[in-house]
Design a protein around this motif. Sequence first.
Motif, PDB file in Angstrom:
ATOM      1  N   LEU A 293      68.345   8.771   4.278  1.00 49.84           N
ATOM      2  CA  LEU A 293      67.082   8.036   4.311  1.00 49.84           C
ATOM      3  C   LEU A 293      67.031   7.023   3.177  1.00 49.84           C
ATOM      4  CD1 LEU A 293      64.514  10.940   4.910  1.00 49.84           C
ATOM      5  CD2 LEU A 293      65.422   9.356   6.615  1.00 49.84           C
ATOM      6  N   THR A 294      66.672   5.779   3.498  1.00 53.96           N
ATOM      7  CA  THR A 294      66.397   4.754   2.487  1.00 53.96           C
ATOM      8  C   THR A 294      65.174   3.969   2.934  1.00 53.96           C
ATOM      9  OG1 THR A 294      67.898   3.184   3.562  1.00 53.96           O
ATOM     10  CG2 THR A 294      68.812   4.534   1.756  1.00 53.96           C
ATOM     11  N   PHE A 295      64.473   3.359   1.968  1.00 50.44           N
ATOM     12  CA  PHE A 295      63.240   2.628   2.266  1.00 50.44           C
ATOM     13  C   PHE A 295      63.304   1.220   1.683  1.00 50.44           C
ATOM     14  CE2 PHE A 295      62.160   7.077   2.457  1.00 50.44           C
ATOM     15  CZ  PHE A 295      61.282   7.168   3.531  1.00 50.44           C
ATOM     16  N   SER A 296      62.794   0.259   2.461  1.00 46.71           N
ATOM     17  CA  SER A 296      62.703  -1.126   2.003  1.00 46.71           C
ATOM     18  C   SER A 296      61.249  -1.576   2.114  1.00 46.71           C
ATOM     19  CB  SER A 296      63.585  -2.045   2.858  1.00 46.71           C
ATOM     20  OG  SER A 296      64.929  -1.625   2.819  1.00 46.71           O
ATOM     21  N   PRO A 297      60.631  -2.035   1.014  1.00 45.62           N
ATOM     22  CA  PRO A 297      59.232  -2.500   1.095  1.00 45.62           C
ATOM     23  C   PRO A 297      59.117  -3.786   1.908  1.00 45.62           C
ATOM     24  CG  PRO A 297      60.149  -2.937  -1.084  1.00 45.62           C
ATOM     25  CD  PRO A 297      61.164  -2.120  -0.361  1.00 45.62           C
ATOM     26  N   VAL A 298      58.084  -3.876   2.732  1.00 48.49           N
ATOM     27  CA  VAL A 298      57.788  -5.084   3.509  1.00 48.49           C
ATOM     28  C   VAL A 298      56.287  -5.342   3.404  1.00 48.49           C
ATOM     29  CG1 VAL A 298      59.697  -4.769   5.125  1.00 48.49           C
ATOM     30  CG2 VAL A 298      57.464  -3.760   5.645  1.00 48.49           C
ATOM     31  N   GLU A 299      55.821  -6.459   3.980  1.00 51.68           N
ATOM     32  CA  GLU A 299      54.399  -6.786   3.937  1.00 51.68           C
ATOM     33  C   GLU A 299      53.576  -5.684   4.607  1.00 51.68           C
ATOM     34  OE1 GLU A 299      53.474 -10.553   5.571  1.00 51.68           O
ATOM     35  OE2 GLU A 299      54.294 -11.675   3.893  1.00 51.68           O
TER      36      GLU A 299
ATOM     37  N   PHE B 129      57.948   6.026  -1.039  1.00 54.87           N
ATOM     38  CA  PHE B 129      58.376   4.658  -0.754  1.00 54.87           C
ATOM     39  C   PHE B 129      57.400   3.672  -1.394  1.00 54.87           C
ATOM     40  CE2 PHE B 129      55.721   6.076   2.789  1.00 54.87           C
ATOM     41  CZ  PHE B 129      54.807   5.043   2.917  1.00 54.87           C
ATOM     42  N   ASP B 130      57.831   2.421  -1.534  1.00 54.70           N
ATOM     43  CA  ASP B 130      57.009   1.348  -2.087  1.00 54.70           C
ATOM     44  C   ASP B 130      56.623   0.375  -0.979  1.00 54.70           C
ATOM     45  OD1 ASP B 130      57.549   2.551  -4.523  1.00 54.70           O
ATOM     46  OD2 ASP B 130      59.145   1.133  -5.052  1.00 54.70           O
ATOM     47  N   THR B 131      55.531  -0.380  -1.195  1.00 52.63           N
ATOM     48  CA  THR B 131      55.096  -1.380  -0.221  1.00 52.63           C
ATOM     49  C   THR B 131      54.862  -2.720  -0.916  1.00 52.63           C
ATOM     50  OG1 THR B 131      52.690  -1.077  -0.432  1.00 52.63           O
ATOM     51  CG2 THR B 131      53.864   0.475   0.980  1.00 52.63           C
ATOM     52  N   ARG B 132      54.762  -3.765  -0.125  1.00 52.91           N
ATOM     53  CA  ARG B 132      54.393  -5.095  -0.627  1.00 52.91           C
ATOM     54  C   ARG B 132      52.991  -5.446  -0.130  1.00 52.91           C
ATOM     55  NH1 ARG B 132      59.028  -8.642   1.721  1.00 52.91           N
ATOM     56  NH2 ARG B 132      57.476 -10.253   1.303  1.00 52.91           N
TER      57      ARG B 132
ATOM     58  N   PRO C 100      47.112 -10.240   5.061  1.00 47.92           N
ATOM     59  CA  PRO C 100      45.758 -10.628   4.656  1.00 47.92           C
ATOM     60  C   PRO C 100      45.574 -10.717   3.145  1.00 47.92           C
ATOM     61  CG  PRO C 100      45.654  -9.042   6.444  1.00 47.92           C
ATOM     62  CD  PRO C 100      47.097  -9.120   6.031  1.00 47.92           C
ATOM     63  N   VAL C 101      46.177  -9.797   2.397  1.00 46.48           N
ATOM     64  CA  VAL C 101      46.066  -9.836   0.937  1.00 46.48           C
ATOM     65  C   VAL C 101      46.803 -11.047   0.385  1.00 46.48           C
ATOM     66  CG1 VAL C 101      46.713  -8.659  -1.203  1.00 46.48           C
ATOM     67  CG2 VAL C 101      45.716  -7.358   0.676  1.00 46.48           C
ATOM     68  N   ALA C 102      48.026 -11.304   0.882  1.00 45.27           N
ATOM     69  CA  ALA C 102      48.774 -12.470   0.426  1.00 45.27           C
ATOM     70  C   ALA C 102      48.027 -13.756   0.746  1.00 45.27           C
ATOM     71  CB  ALA C 102      50.163 -12.483   1.082  1.00 45.27           C
TER      72      ALA C 102
ATOM     73  N   LEU D 136      62.562   2.534  11.140  1.00 47.26           N
ATOM     74  CA  LEU D 136      61.197   2.810  11.586  1.00 47.26           C
ATOM     75  C   LEU D 136      60.227   2.072  10.673  1.00 47.26           C
ATOM     76  CD1 LEU D 136      59.262   4.460  13.418  1.00 47.26           C
ATOM     77  CD2 LEU D 136      59.434   6.320  11.754  1.00 47.26           C
ATOM     78  N   LEU D 137      59.298   1.310  11.266  1.00 52.36           N
ATOM     79  CA  LEU D 137      58.327   0.534  10.485  1.00 52.36           C
ATOM     80  C   LEU D 137      57.131   1.402  10.118  1.00 52.36           C
ATOM     81  CD1 LEU D 137      57.448  -2.201   9.313  1.00 52.36           C
ATOM     82  CD2 LEU D 137      56.408  -2.715  11.544  1.00 52.36           C
ATOM     83  N   ILE D 138      56.811   1.458   8.835  1.00 51.12           N
ATOM     84  CA  ILE D 138      55.659   2.201   8.325  1.00 51.12           C
ATOM     85  C   ILE D 138      54.589   1.186   7.944  1.00 51.12           C
ATOM     86  CG2 ILE D 138      54.847   3.752   6.513  1.00 51.12           C
ATOM     87  CD1 ILE D 138      57.712   4.817   6.316  1.00 51.12           C
ATOM     88  N   THR D 139      53.417   1.281   8.545  1.00 52.23           N
ATOM     89  CA  THR D 139      52.364   0.286   8.335  1.00 52.23           C
ATOM     90  C   THR D 139      51.070   0.955   7.854  1.00 52.23           C
ATOM     91  OG1 THR D 139      51.624   0.472  10.643  1.00 52.23           O
ATOM     92  CG2 THR D 139      53.311  -1.170  10.160  1.00 52.23           C
ATOM     93  N   GLY D 140      50.066   0.098   7.560  1.00 56.94           N
ATOM     94  CA  GLY D 140      48.739   0.616   7.216  1.00 56.94           C
ATOM     95  C   GLY D 140      48.341   0.431   5.766  1.00 56.94           C
ATOM     96  N   PHE D 141      49.014  -0.488   5.037  1.00 55.07           N
ATOM     97  CA  PHE D 141      48.719  -0.676   3.615  1.00 55.07           C
ATOM     98  C   PHE D 141      48.274  -2.117   3.344  1.00 55.07           C
ATOM     99  CE2 PHE D 141      51.640   2.830   4.016  1.00 55.07           C
ATOM    100  CZ  PHE D 141      51.070   3.796   3.211  1.00 55.07           C
ATOM    101  N   ASN D 142      47.560  -2.307   2.242  1.00 56.23           N
ATOM    102  CA  ASN D 142      47.046  -3.625   1.874  1.00 56.23           C
ATOM    103  C   ASN D 142      47.713  -4.133   0.595  1.00 56.23           C
ATOM    104  OD1 ASN D 142      45.249  -3.647   4.102  1.00 56.23           O
ATOM    105  ND2 ASN D 142      43.825  -2.367   2.972  1.00 56.23           N
ATOM    106  N   GLU D 143      47.120  -3.824  -0.580  1.00 60.05           N
ATOM    107  CA  GLU D 143      47.770  -4.217  -1.823  1.00 60.05           C
ATOM    108  C   GLU D 143      49.077  -3.446  -2.004  1.00 60.05           C
ATOM    109  OE1 GLU D 143      43.590  -5.528  -2.418  1.00 60.05           O
ATOM    110  OE2 GLU D 143      44.507  -3.674  -1.715  1.00 60.05           O
ATOM    111  N   ALA D 144      50.032  -4.083  -2.698  1.00 61.97           N
ATOM    112  CA  ALA D 144      51.322  -3.447  -2.948  1.00 61.97           C
ATOM    113  C   ALA D 144      51.127  -2.129  -3.695  1.00 61.97           C
ATOM    114  CB  ALA D 144      52.212  -4.390  -3.765  1.00 61.97           C
ATOM    115  N   ARG D 145      51.888  -1.108  -3.290  1.00 60.15           N
ATOM    116  CA  ARG D 145      51.807   0.206  -3.927  1.00 60.15           C
ATOM    117  C   ARG D 145      53.205   0.742  -4.198  1.00 60.15           C
ATOM    118  NH1 ARG D 145      47.929   3.962  -0.388  1.00 60.15           N
ATOM    119  NH2 ARG D 145      48.717   5.455  -1.919  1.00 60.15           N
TER     120      ARG D 145
END
Length: 224
Positions: free
Chosen positions: A31-37, A111-114, A118-120, A78-87
């Motif tokens: 398992l590896t994770f890449s942050p996206v919008e 995992f981290d997010t960007r 809408p926030v950008a 697999l795309l993980i969604t549902g976040f706003n500000e980067a975490r």
Amino acid sequence: KLVYIWLAVWSLWSCQKDEAYFDVLVPADGLTFSPVEGGAVMHYRLPADEEVYCIRVRYKDAFGRDMIRTGSYACDSLLITGFNEARKGVKAFVTLCDRNDGESEALEVTFDTRDSGPVAFINNLEVVPGWGNGFVLSYDLEEDLKGMAHLFYVGEDPNTKLPDTLLFKSFVPKKGNTVIRDTFKQQRDSYDFVVRVEDFRGNMVKERVWKNIVPLMVEQLPVS
């Protein structure tokens, strides 16, 4: 006697249910994770076991809601969604599933997010006075916004004649460097301008306020 029989059947069923776990472990090194919008992409490599049908990840989104995403054995991400500000360090639990929807023991991951679209958008948005009781709105987007922007200004409610926040327009911002010029619908010396953005699920994400926008008025001077 019927009560005892039902209790015995229920106990047997419960034991069988407890033993119904899918006895295959999630490989942590697969398992590896890449942050996206607005989320992350989970890259996975499933174990070489014919019983593995899918992979499942559980987590909480930006609003604390329980989310479940399922990835097929025929894919590798697999795309993980549902976040706003980067975490950073968002907690999640990953399981493997068989064809009967039996799940393996959960593996805890982070995992981290960007920043989401809408926030950008609202963070790089600029609003300045325009000519003739107007304003100029400019922004630059890498992709079409997966959501909607709402423009408001503080004016006079036509029914109550009292100050109120009035909707000017709503639109879906498109990618690219965009400049919008428009005029306020009421004549005032200055305006408070409000922009709100919502995500593709209809959640209000963020708001910014520009106070005391004084439009640039055109005035004809005497020939002298």
